[in-house]
Design an enzyme around this catalytic site. Sequence first.
Site, short mmCIF file in Angstrom:
data_model
loop_
_atom_site.label_atom_id
_atom_site.label_comp_id
_atom_site.label_asym_id
_atom_site.label_seq_id
_atom_site.Cartn_x
_atom_site.Cartn_y
_atom_site.Cartn_z
N ASN A 112 -8.50 -2.53 6.74
CA ASN A 112 -7.51 -2.44 5.95
C ASN A 112 -8.22 -1.50 4.64
O ASN A 112 -9.57 -1.59 4.69
CB ASN A 112 -7.51 -3.89 5.08
N GLN A 145 4.92 -9.93 3.02
CA GLN A 145 5.80 -9.82 1.89
C GLN A 145 7.01 -9.04 2.43
O GLN A 145 6.93 -7.87 2.93
CB GLN A 145 4.88 -8.90 0.97
N GLY A 184 6.96 -8.45 -3.20
CA GLY A 184 5.73 -7.70 -3.37
C GLY A 184 5.10 -6.89 -2.41
O GLY A 184 4.49 -6.33 -2.40
N GLN A 185 6.19 -6.44 -1.33
CA GLN A 185 5.82 -5.60 -0.20
C GLN A 185 5.69 -3.91 -0.94
O GLN A 185 6.59 -3.36 -1.42
CB GLN A 185 6.95 -5.43 0.94
N THR A 186 4.73 -3.51 -0.76
CA THR A 186 4.44 -2.14 -1.42
C THR A 186 4.60 -1.10 -0.08
O THR A 186 4.73 0.24 -0.53
CB THR A 186 3.09 -2.08 -1.96
N VAL A 187 4.34 -1.33 1.22
CA VAL A 187 4.59 -0.23 2.18
C VAL A 187 5.95 -0.90 2.96
O VAL A 187 5.70 -2.07 3.56
CB VAL A 187 3.31 -0.54 3.12
N HIS A 236 7.25 -1.25 5.60
CA HIS A 236 6.84 -1.49 7.15
C HIS A 236 6.29 -3.01 7.18
O HIS A 236 5.48 -3.34 6.62
CB HIS A 236 5.86 -0.50 7.55
N HIS A 264 4.41 -6.09 7.96
CA HIS A 264 2.99 -6.46 8.17
C HIS A 264 2.43 -7.80 8.06
O HIS A 264 2.95 -8.00 7.26
CB HIS A 264 2.18 -4.90 7.85
N HIS A 297 -0.83 -9.67 6.59
CA HIS A 297 -2.18 -9.34 6.33
C HIS A 297 -2.87 -10.80 7.00
O HIS A 297 -2.29 -11.90 6.89
CB HIS A 297 -2.14 -9.70 4.57
#
Length: 154
Positions: free
Chosen positions: A27, A83, A89-92, A94, A96, A98
């Site tokens: 990350n 997310q 709250g997903q900022t990308v 795609h 994924h 965490h």
Amino acid sequence: MVYKFGPWGIDASEVFVETSLSYAFVNYKPVVEGHVLVTSKRVAPRCVDLSAEEILDLWTLAHRVGPGLESLHSAESLTYVIQDGVYAGQTVPHVHVHIMPRKPNDFQPNDVIYDRIDREDHASRKVDAEKERKPRTAEDMAREATMLRKLFEL
């Protein structure tokens, strides 16, 4: 080789394990030591956009990575977070996962970790986690990935 993560490229030096459909990488701005991401090789914005085979592969890889991180970092628990969509709250864009090794009292209260992940919610909770989360250099990330590659070699 460059892997896709939403609109961005992830250099192969940051990837530490992969399958035919998924990969895990270090990350750029970890919340805790050992915080990594697992994502599908095919860019898919939401979980519903993944095939059943991709979902199974993604979670199988996350299931493999988590315990290795827990052992490596002498942690006692793991936080797995997805997310799924902007309002989650997903900022990308795609899918994924965490994965974060957790230790006793690393966050007080415990759920503050979610504030650290969810940038969109920081203003409402008065948590300025972006100042606390320092970006890392490509060299630092490559060094961590090299160490993790050894851990996950078969």
